[in-house]
Design a protein around this motif. Structure first.
Motif, PDB file in Angstrom:
ATOM      1  N   SER A  74       0.775  -1.268  -0.065  1.00 12.91           N
ATOM      2  CA  SER A  74      -0.037  -0.158  -0.134  1.00 12.91           C
ATOM      3  C   SER A  74       0.766   1.248   0.170  1.00 12.91           C
ATOM      4  CB  SER A  74      -1.020  -0.119   1.223  1.00 12.91           C
ATOM      5  OG  SER A  74      -0.154   0.068   2.444  1.00 12.91           O
ATOM      6  N   ASP A  75       1.939   1.241   0.886  1.00 13.39           N
ATOM      7  CA  ASP A  75       2.628   2.427   0.834  1.00 13.39           C
ATOM      8  C   ASP A  75       3.348   2.997  -0.442  1.00 13.39           C
ATOM      9  OD1 ASP A  75       2.282   2.774   3.537  1.00 13.39           O
ATOM     10  OD2 ASP A  75       4.206   1.913   4.216  1.00 13.39           O
ATOM     11  N   PHE A  76       3.837   1.898  -1.286  1.00  9.53           N
ATOM     12  CA  PHE A  76       4.514   2.153  -2.619  1.00  9.53           C
ATOM     13  C   PHE A  76       3.579   2.654  -3.660  1.00  9.53           C
ATOM     14  CE2 PHE A  76       5.741   0.646  -6.719  1.00  9.53           C
ATOM     15  CZ  PHE A  76       6.961   1.136  -6.963  1.00  9.53           C
ATOM     16  N   PHE A  77       2.180   1.925  -3.664  1.00 12.64           N
ATOM     17  CA  PHE A  77       1.387   2.093  -4.321  1.00 12.64           C
ATOM     18  C   PHE A  77       0.560   3.581  -4.146  1.00 12.64           C
ATOM     19  CE2 PHE A  77      -3.353   2.515  -5.416  1.00 12.64           C
ATOM     20  CZ  PHE A  77      -3.228   1.746  -6.809  1.00 12.64           C
ATOM     21  N   LEU A  78       0.491   3.827  -3.046  1.00  5.41           N
ATOM     22  CA  LEU A  78      -0.301   5.186  -2.611  1.00  5.41           C
ATOM     23  C   LEU A  78       0.663   6.509  -3.257  1.00  5.41           C
ATOM     24  CD1 LEU A  78      -2.519   4.499   0.540  1.00  5.41           C
ATOM     25  CD2 LEU A  78      -3.283   4.633  -1.659  1.00  5.41           C
ATOM     26  N   ASP A  79       1.850   5.928  -2.728  1.00  5.20           N
ATOM     27  CA  ASP A  79       2.894   7.244  -2.954  1.00  5.20           C
ATOM     28  C   ASP A  79       3.145   7.483  -4.528  1.00  5.20           C
ATOM     29  OD1 ASP A  79       5.079   8.882  -2.070  1.00  5.20           O
ATOM     30  OD2 ASP A  79       6.450   7.501  -3.362  1.00  5.20           O
ATOM     31  N   SER A  80       2.872   6.405  -5.254  1.00  7.49           N
ATOM     32  CA  SER A  80       3.183   6.170  -6.594  1.00  7.49           C
ATOM     33  C   SER A  80       2.036   6.847  -7.266  1.00  7.49           C
ATOM     34  CB  SER A  80       3.107   4.817  -7.472  1.00  7.49           C
ATOM     35  OG  SER A  80       4.248   4.199  -6.845  1.00  7.49           O
ATOM     36  N   VAL A  81       0.724   6.749  -6.748  1.00  3.87           N
ATOM     37  CA  VAL A  81      -0.666   7.358  -7.398  1.00  3.87           C
ATOM     38  C   VAL A  81      -0.223   8.994  -7.128  1.00  3.87           C
ATOM     39  CG1 VAL A  81      -3.000   7.782  -6.766  1.00  3.87           C
ATOM     40  CG2 VAL A  81      -1.838   5.263  -7.072  1.00  3.87           C
ATOM     41  N   ARG A  82       0.251   9.345  -5.682  1.00  3.21           N
ATOM     42  CA  ARG A  82       0.368  10.655  -5.258  1.00  3.21           C
ATOM     43  C   ARG A  82       1.444  11.381  -6.330  1.00  3.21           C
ATOM     44  NH1 ARG A  82       0.308  10.739  -0.005  1.00  3.21           N
ATOM     45  NH2 ARG A  82       2.111   9.629  -0.063  1.00  3.21           N
ATOM     46  N   GLU A  83       2.332  10.625  -6.548  1.00  6.59           N
ATOM     47  CA  GLU A  83       3.318  11.255  -7.638  1.00  6.59           C
ATOM     48  C   GLU A  83       2.930  11.339  -8.916  1.00  6.59           C
ATOM     49  OE1 GLU A  83       7.168   9.134  -9.568  1.00  6.59           O
ATOM     50  OE2 GLU A  83       7.288   9.370  -7.190  1.00  6.59           O
ATOM     51  N   ILE A  84       2.384  10.324  -9.467  1.00  2.89           N
ATOM     52  CA  ILE A  84       1.848  10.477 -10.916  1.00  2.89           C
ATOM     53  C   ILE A  84       0.700  11.346 -10.890  1.00  2.89           C
ATOM     54  CG2 ILE A  84       0.527   9.127 -12.611  1.00  2.89           C
ATOM     55  CD1 ILE A  84       1.877   6.487 -11.479  1.00  2.89           C
ATOM     56  N   LEU A  85      -0.364  11.419 -10.073  1.00  2.00           N
ATOM     57  CA  LEU A  85      -1.340  12.532 -10.053  1.00  2.00           C
ATOM     58  C   LEU A  85      -0.843  13.992  -9.912  1.00  2.00           C
ATOM     59  CD1 LEU A  85      -4.436  10.953  -8.178  1.00  2.00           C
ATOM     60  CD2 LEU A  85      -4.007  11.206 -10.594  1.00  2.00           C
ATOM     61  N   HIS A  86       0.096  14.108  -9.288  1.00  4.06           N
ATOM     62  CA  HIS A  86       0.895  15.642  -8.929  1.00  4.06           C
ATOM     63  C   HIS A  86       1.401  15.917 -10.250  1.00  4.06           C
ATOM     64  CE1 HIS A  86       2.806  18.695  -6.886  1.00  4.06           C
ATOM     65  NE2 HIS A  86       3.676  18.449  -7.379  1.00  4.06           N
ATOM     66  N   ARG A  87       1.948  14.957 -10.884  1.00  2.58           N
ATOM     67  CA  ARG A  87       2.852  15.389 -12.442  1.00  2.58           C
ATOM     68  C   ARG A  87       1.588  15.769 -13.382  1.00  2.58           C
ATOM     69  NH1 ARG A  87       4.180  11.380 -15.823  1.00  2.58           N
ATOM     70  NH2 ARG A  87       4.588   9.992 -13.891  1.00  2.58           N
ATOM     71  N   TRP A  88       0.334  14.738 -13.249  1.00  2.00           N
ATOM     72  CA  TRP A  88      -0.504  15.286 -14.332  1.00  2.00           C
ATOM     73  C   TRP A  88      -0.953  16.619 -13.957  1.00  2.00           C
ATOM     74  CZ3 TRP A  88      -3.573   9.875 -14.498  1.00  2.00           C
ATOM     75  CH2 TRP A  88      -2.646   8.777 -15.347  1.00  2.00           C
TER      76      TRP A  88
END
Length: 333
Positions: free
Chosen positions: A267-281
């Motif tokens: 979960s930590d890796f997934f949620l951090d990845s989603v946050r990073e990707i959405l922030h970039r978008w």
């Protein structure tokens, strides 16, 4: 300022700082300026090098640099050698760090106030100044108000270096007392230089690597050192794109099933990845004037709430269901 810059650049070269030319010039201007420097606020997303740069700024403020007749040889003086040695050992009394204890996210207000009160009772012992590092995101609103009062009442030989990922996490009144320096993305050439310095090369194709790193030096180092993480981030981004492009009724099932199959235990890796990707978008959409940016920004609170609930050992089945439903409502509602 050019003379001050010579001393600072010599220090930066020794510490292997890559890029950040504009920030070095801004910092040199502060050193050579006549006005006091009560506080410096470094802003930048995770991985941009805030803590590394804060360390270098602190060291430059602590060293005995003659702003009237500076040159790189000043770094070699006996006093400066002693300051640097103690700074590296963590035994320099003129440098203090105010941050949460290891494994914790918050610095309790009572502890903060106690340590701030101790600062009022001392002056620099060895260095030219007393430098206080503060991780602002570990300090709540009440603590920030106490910190503001201390900054306003501190002597001119005390400088606070504050770091935060977002300006919104810092009280407006506190921001107004600090010189704000924003850490933006590095260029592809600077990322290449960083990788070369660390004897690394881009993971995957160069185009995909730079697109996912978005000029973030910390991210570039992590992906280059662990290519499998780079591949997994690409997979999560592909999942989010598929989710957004699918019919609304089908999209929710796609997201939920993929989380259950592949990411529930990470979960930590997934949620951090989603946050990073959405922030970039969100940045890309805002630059393009697209309305999706505001919807994406609303998703960050959902991610933070899910992280907090899972760390508090809430029922994971319920939390992931709530995450998917709430994210679905924000992004596709």
């Amino acid at each position: 300022m050019a003379m001050v810059l010579e001393s600072v650049e010599a220090l930066w070269a020794e510490e292997k700082l890559i890029g950040r030319t504009a920030l070095v010039e801004q910092f040199s201007a502060l050193l050579s300026g006549a006005r006091e420097i009560p506080a410096i606020l470094l802003l930048g997303e995770e991985g941009m090098g805030k803590y590394f740069l804060a360390r270098l700024f602190a060291l430059a403020l602590l060293l005995d640099l003659d702003v009237e007749n500076p040159d790189s040889k000043q770094l070699e003086s006996e006093l400066n050698r002693q300051i640097r040695q103690r700074f590296e050992q963590g035994s320099l009394s003129d440098y203090r760090r105010l941050e949460a204890a290891e494994g914790e996210k918050i610095l309790p207000v009572a502890d903060l106030r106690k340590r701030l009160a101790e600062l009022d009772q001392r002056r620099p012992e060895m260095a030219r100044r007393q430098v206080i590092f503060v991780d602002i995101e570990a300090v709540n609103e009440s603590g920030q108000n106490s910190l503001l009062k201390t900054i306003e009442e501190s002597a001119s030989d005390t400088v606070f270096i504050l770091v935060a990922s977002r300006a919104e996490s810092v009280l407006v009144t506190l921001r107004s007392r600090a010189t704000c320096l924003q850490l933006g993305p590095l260029s592809e050439a600077e990322i290449d230089a960083l990788l070369e310095e660390n004897q690394l090369s881009p993971a995957g194709s160069s185009e995909a690597f730079y697109a996912l790193c978005q000029g973030n030096p910390g991210r570039a180092l992590v992906y280059a050192k662990t290519p499998e993480l780079f591949a997994e981030r690409e997979a999560i981004e592909a999942l989010l794109r598929k989710y957004l492009q699918s019919p609304r009724g089908l999209a929710l099932a796609i997201l939920y099933q993929e989380i259950q199959a592949s990411w529930r235990e990470r979960s930590d890796f997934f949620l951090d990845s989603v946050r990073e990707i959405l922030h970039r978008w969100a940045r890309q959409d805002a630059a393009s004037g697209l309305k999706r940016a505001s919807r994406i920004n609303a998703a960050f609170s959902i991610i933070e709430a899910t992280e907090a609930a899972l760390k508090a050992h809430a029922n994971p089945e319920i939390q992931w269901t709530a995450f998917c439903l709430e994210l679905h409502e924000v992004l596709l509602g």
